[in-house]
Design a protein around this motif. Structure first.
Motif, PDB file in Angstrom:
ATOM      1  N   THR A 257       0.832  -1.201   0.000  1.00  0.00           N
ATOM      2  CA  THR A 257       0.000   0.000   0.000  1.00  0.00           C
ATOM      3  C   THR A 257       0.872   1.259   0.000  1.00  0.00           C
ATOM      4  OG1 THR A 257      -1.708  -1.174   1.230  1.00  0.00           O
ATOM      5  CG2 THR A 257      -1.844   1.221   1.228  1.00  0.00           C
ATOM      6  N   THR A 258       1.900   1.268   0.836  1.00  0.00           N
ATOM      7  CA  THR A 258       2.798   2.420   0.918  1.00  0.00           C
ATOM      8  C   THR A 258       3.557   2.618  -0.392  1.00  0.00           C
ATOM      9  OG1 THR A 258       3.059   2.002   3.292  1.00  0.00           O
ATOM     10  CG2 THR A 258       4.669   3.453   2.257  1.00  0.00           C
ATOM     11  N   ASN A 259       3.995   1.534  -1.019  1.00  0.00           N
ATOM     12  CA  ASN A 259       4.672   1.647  -2.317  1.00  0.00           C
ATOM     13  C   ASN A 259       3.746   2.242  -3.371  1.00  0.00           C
ATOM     14  OD1 ASN A 259       7.164   0.741  -1.503  1.00  0.00           O
ATOM     15  ND2 ASN A 259       6.760  -1.390  -2.040  1.00  0.00           N
ATOM     16  N   GLY A 260       2.478   1.876  -3.344  1.00  0.00           N
ATOM     17  CA  GLY A 260       1.504   2.461  -4.273  1.00  0.00           C
ATOM     18  C   GLY A 260       1.357   3.959  -4.057  1.00  0.00           C
ATOM     19  N   GLU A 261       1.297   4.367  -2.772  1.00  0.00           N
ATOM     20  CA  GLU A 261       1.196   5.796  -2.469  1.00  0.00           C
ATOM     21  C   GLU A 261       2.455   6.539  -2.925  1.00  0.00           C
ATOM     22  OE1 GLU A 261       0.450   6.047   1.715  1.00  0.00           O
ATOM     23  OE2 GLU A 261      -1.572   5.222   1.537  1.00  0.00           O
ATOM     24  N   ILE A 262       3.619   5.929  -2.716  1.00  0.00           N
ATOM     25  CA  ILE A 262       4.883   6.553  -3.142  1.00  0.00           C
ATOM     26  C   ILE A 262       4.905   6.736  -4.656  1.00  0.00           C
ATOM     27  CG2 ILE A 262       7.370   6.137  -3.365  1.00  0.00           C
ATOM     28  CD1 ILE A 262       7.262   4.912  -0.543  1.00  0.00           C
ATOM     29  N   ASP A 263       4.443   5.732  -5.390  1.00  0.00           N
ATOM     30  CA  ASP A 263       4.395   5.845  -6.852  1.00  0.00           C
ATOM     31  C   ASP A 263       3.474   6.985  -7.293  1.00  0.00           C
ATOM     32  OD1 ASP A 263       6.164   3.756  -7.113  1.00  0.00           O
ATOM     33  OD2 ASP A 263       4.602   2.245  -7.488  1.00  0.00           O
ATOM     34  N   GLU A 264       2.312   7.097  -6.631  1.00  0.00           N
ATOM     35  CA  GLU A 264       1.388   8.184  -6.972  1.00  0.00           C
ATOM     36  C   GLU A 264       2.010   9.545  -6.684  1.00  0.00           C
ATOM     37  OE1 GLU A 264      -2.280   7.621  -4.907  1.00  0.00           O
ATOM     38  OE2 GLU A 264      -2.678   5.685  -5.858  1.00  0.00           O
ATOM     39  N   LEU A 265       2.694   9.682  -5.543  1.00  0.00           N
ATOM     40  CA  LEU A 265       3.321  10.957  -5.192  1.00  0.00           C
ATOM     41  C   LEU A 265       4.477  11.281  -6.133  1.00  0.00           C
ATOM     42  CD1 LEU A 265       3.296  10.691  -1.287  1.00  0.00           C
ATOM     43  CD2 LEU A 265       1.836  12.137  -2.733  1.00  0.00           C
ATOM     44  N   THR A 266       5.230  10.278  -6.551  1.00  0.00           N
ATOM     45  CA  THR A 266       6.321  10.499  -7.500  1.00  0.00           C
ATOM     46  C   THR A 266       5.776  11.001  -8.832  1.00  0.00           C
ATOM     47  OG1 THR A 266       7.589   8.728  -6.456  1.00  0.00           O
ATOM     48  CG2 THR A 266       8.283   9.405  -8.655  1.00  0.00           C
ATOM     49  N   THR A 267       4.671  10.416  -9.272  1.00  0.00           N
ATOM     50  CA  THR A 267       4.037  10.863 -10.514  1.00  0.00           C
ATOM     51  C   THR A 267       3.562  12.304 -10.375  1.00  0.00           C
ATOM     52  OG1 THR A 267       3.307   8.606 -10.926  1.00  0.00           O
ATOM     53  CG2 THR A 267       2.198  10.329 -12.172  1.00  0.00           C
ATOM     54  N   GLU A 268       2.985  12.642  -9.221  1.00  0.00           N
ATOM     55  CA  GLU A 268       2.500  14.005  -9.006  1.00  0.00           C
ATOM     56  C   GLU A 268       3.661  15.006  -8.982  1.00  0.00           C
ATOM     57  OE1 GLU A 268      -0.164  16.538  -5.769  1.00  0.00           O
ATOM     58  OE2 GLU A 268      -0.032  14.351  -5.609  1.00  0.00           O
ATOM     59  N   VAL A 269       4.783  14.638  -8.341  1.00  0.00           N
ATOM     60  CA  VAL A 269       5.949  15.522  -8.300  1.00  0.00           C
ATOM     61  C   VAL A 269       6.499  15.731  -9.700  1.00  0.00           C
ATOM     62  CG1 VAL A 269       8.380  15.632  -7.559  1.00  0.00           C
ATOM     63  CG2 VAL A 269       6.600  15.059  -5.911  1.00  0.00           C
ATOM     64  N   THR A 270       6.558  14.661 -10.484  1.00  0.00           N
ATOM     65  CA  THR A 270       7.052  14.776 -11.858  1.00  0.00           C
ATOM     66  C   THR A 270       6.172  15.722 -12.664  1.00  0.00           C
ATOM     67  OG1 THR A 270       7.892  12.519 -11.731  1.00  0.00           O
ATOM     68  CG2 THR A 270       7.656  13.463 -13.925  1.00  0.00           C
ATOM     69  N   HIS A 271       4.861  15.604 -12.484  1.00  0.00           N
ATOM     70  CA  HIS A 271       3.932  16.488 -13.205  1.00  0.00           C
ATOM     71  C   HIS A 271       4.100  17.942 -12.755  1.00  0.00           C
ATOM     72  CE1 HIS A 271       0.332  18.135 -15.010  1.00  0.00           C
ATOM     73  NE2 HIS A 271      -0.098  18.513 -13.806  1.00  0.00           N
ATOM     74  N   LEU A 272       4.191  18.153 -11.427  1.00  0.00           N
ATOM     75  CA  LEU A 272       4.302  19.520 -10.912  1.00  0.00           C
ATOM     76  C   LEU A 272       5.640  20.165 -11.288  1.00  0.00           C
ATOM     77  CD1 LEU A 272       2.749  19.111  -7.357  1.00  0.00           C
ATOM     78  CD2 LEU A 272       1.696  20.169  -9.366  1.00  0.00           C
ATOM     79  N   ALA A 273       6.693  19.374 -11.474  1.00  0.00           N
ATOM     80  CA  ALA A 273       8.008  19.925 -11.793  1.00  0.00           C
ATOM     81  C   ALA A 273       8.262  20.016 -13.294  1.00  0.00           C
ATOM     82  CB  ALA A 273       9.093  19.069 -11.152  1.00  0.00           C
ATOM     83  N   SER A 274       7.274  19.714 -14.109  1.00  0.00           N
ATOM     84  CA  SER A 274       7.486  19.755 -15.558  1.00  0.00           C
ATOM     85  C   SER A 274       7.671  21.202 -16.030  1.00  0.00           C
ATOM     86  CB  SER A 274       6.315  19.100 -16.291  1.00  0.00           C
ATOM     87  OG  SER A 274       5.164  19.896 -16.173  1.00  0.00           O
ATOM     88  N   TYR A 275       8.443  21.368 -17.101  1.00  0.00           N
ATOM     89  CA  TYR A 275       8.758  22.699 -17.642  1.00  0.00           C
ATOM     90  C   TYR A 275       7.487  23.411 -18.097  1.00  0.00           C
ATOM     91  CZ  TYR A 275      10.647  26.309 -20.645  1.00  0.00           C
ATOM     92  OH  TYR A 275      10.923  27.507 -21.227  1.00  0.00           O
ATOM     93  N   ASP A 276       6.596  22.704 -18.749  1.00  0.00           N
ATOM     94  CA  ASP A 276       5.377  23.335 -19.261  1.00  0.00           C
ATOM     95  C   ASP A 276       4.528  23.897 -18.127  1.00  0.00           C
ATOM     96  OD1 ASP A 276       6.094  22.716 -21.861  1.00  0.00           O
ATOM     97  OD2 ASP A 276       4.989  20.794 -21.837  1.00  0.00           O
ATOM     98  N   ARG A 277       4.390  23.174 -17.040  1.00  0.00           N
ATOM     99  CA  ARG A 277       3.583  23.652 -15.920  1.00  0.00           C
ATOM    100  C   ARG A 277       4.227  24.857 -15.261  1.00  0.00           C
ATOM    101  NH1 ARG A 277       3.300  23.527 -10.671  1.00  0.00           N
ATOM    102  NH2 ARG A 277       1.274  23.639  -9.686  1.00  0.00           N
ATOM    103  N   ILE A 278       5.548  24.831 -15.108  1.00  0.00           N
ATOM    104  CA  ILE A 278       6.243  25.972 -14.503  1.00  0.00           C
ATOM    105  C   ILE A 278       6.089  27.217 -15.388  1.00  0.00           C
ATOM    106  CG2 ILE A 278       8.533  26.879 -13.883  1.00  0.00           C
ATOM    107  CD1 ILE A 278       9.243  24.036 -12.963  1.00  0.00           C
ATOM    108  N   TYR A 279       6.213  27.038 -16.683  1.00  0.00           N
ATOM    109  CA  TYR A 279       6.051  28.162 -17.621  1.00  0.00           C
ATOM    110  C   TYR A 279       4.635  28.717 -17.538  1.00  0.00           C
ATOM    111  CZ  TYR A 279       6.596  30.892 -21.881  1.00  0.00           C
ATOM    112  OH  TYR A 279       6.663  31.923 -22.779  1.00  0.00           O
TER     113      TYR A 279
END
Length: 126
Positions: A80-102
């Motif tokens: 369960t914790t690994n699933g949550e970590i994967d979801e948070l990693t995906t969210e961090v990747t999305h939030l740190a994308s160049y297009d979103r920052i721009y």
């Protein structure tokens, strides 16, 4: 208790040479033999040791079963914790994308000015 048996065979012929009965008879005598104190104590000790061993084996099996169920619970929590970590990693990747920052910079009124960008080059370590 131990039992001893004695067989006593009656003589098949009498002094005059005749059989007393056809087929002959066998008399069976039983004698009950008592146990000594040391034998009794040994048997009691043996029964006690067997009982203690049985209880020990059962308690060890019960403990192993409990540990196995705890292991299963912990493994499910890890999954369960690994699933949550994967979801948070995906969210961090999305939030740190160049297009979103721009896009966020544009919402805040910031503009891209190439004059403010400085390029640093490394020399000699390639």
């Amino acid at each position: 208790m131990a039992v001893e048996r004695y067989r006593q065979v009656l003589p098949e012929t009498r002094s005059n040479g005749q059989n007393p009965e056809p087929g002959g008879r066998t008399r069976v005598k039983s004698k009950i033999v008592g146990l000594k104190r040391t034998e009794t104590m040994i048997y009691i000790a043996l029964i006690f040791v067997i009982a203690v061993a049985a209880v020990a084996v059962l308690s060890l099996r019960m403990e192993a079963y409990q540990l196995q169920s705890e292991i299963t619970n912990i493994e499910s929590e890890i999954a369960t914790t690994n699933g949550e970590i994967d979801e948070l990693t995906t969210e961090v990747t999305h939030l740190a994308s160049y297009d979103r920052i721009y896009e966020k910079a544009g919402e805040l009124g910031l503009e891209l000015d190439n004059g403010n960008v400085k390029v640093v080059e490394r020399h000699g370590e390639d």
